[in-house]
Enzyme design. Structure first.
Site, PDB file in Angstrom:
ATOM      1  N   CYS A  26      -1.277  -3.845 -13.152  1.00 20.08           N
ATOM      2  CA  CYS A  26      -1.807  -3.488 -11.825  1.00 20.08           C
ATOM      3  C   CYS A  26      -3.279  -3.072 -11.864  1.00 20.08           C
ATOM      4  O   CYS A  26      -3.892  -2.848 -10.823  1.00 20.08           O
ATOM      5  CB  CYS A  26      -0.963  -2.376 -11.201  1.00 20.08           C
ATOM      6  N   HIS A  70      -5.890 -10.086   4.679  1.00 18.73           N
ATOM      7  CA  HIS A  70      -6.845 -10.929   3.939  1.00 18.73           C
ATOM      8  C   HIS A  70      -8.105 -10.150   3.566  1.00 18.73           C
ATOM      9  O   HIS A  70      -9.233 -10.618   3.751  1.00 18.73           O
ATOM     10  CB  HIS A  70      -7.185 -12.199   4.724  1.00 18.73           C
ATOM     11  N   GLU A 109       5.139  -3.562  -1.321  1.00 21.34           N
ATOM     12  CA  GLU A 109       4.260  -4.565  -1.923  1.00 21.34           C
ATOM     13  C   GLU A 109       5.055  -5.694  -2.565  1.00 21.34           C
ATOM     14  O   GLU A 109       4.502  -6.746  -2.848  1.00 21.34           O
ATOM     15  CB  GLU A 109       3.270  -3.930  -2.896  1.00 21.34           C
TER      16      GLU A 109
HETATM   17 ZN   LIG Z   1      -0.336  -4.457  -6.626  1.00 21.02          ZN
END
Ligand SMILES: [Zn+2]
Length: 119
Positions: A26, A70, A109
């Protein structure tokens, strides 16, 4: 009649988590199809038979959604460390003044990982 409404939204965005060690996946720039759930609760209007119009939730969230969709999240003021947790709090602070019935913000996520903030 007490009721809770949940309205879901989706946006695509990139981020990295700068405080993690370089070896953590990450820490690298990557993207997600984020899902956000906005939850409101309260007493239903007896005449309309609803708590509020879902379209009003969408209208309140739209300016925030436009700031996220975006985008490179790390560049957004207040989101230098854009974990799901930090994003849920950031969204809460933007929505709560305009959406007093807000009780919960969920940021997912992935399909299997989500953060829930209740103020
Ligand atoms: Zn992430």
């Amino acid at each position: 009649m007490k009721m809770e409404l949940r309205k879901s939204f989706q946006f695509e965005a990139a981020h990295l988590l700068p405080h993690l060690p370089k070896s953590h996946k990450c820490r690298r720039l990557h993207g997600h199809s984020f899902k956000v759930e906005i939850v409101v609760a309260g007493e239903c209007d007896p005449e309309f038979g609803w708590l509020m119009d879902y379209a009003d939730i969408t209208a309140v969230f739209k300016p925030t959604w436009e700031k996220l969709d975006h985008r490179y999240l790390n560049e957004i003021p207040g989101l230098k460390n854009p974990t799901s947790e930090e994003m849920a709090v950031w969204i809460w602070r933007r929505l709560k003044p305009k959406l007093p019935l807000l009780t919960e913000v969920v940021v997912a996520e992935t399909c299997t990982a989500r953060a829930v903030y209740r103020g």
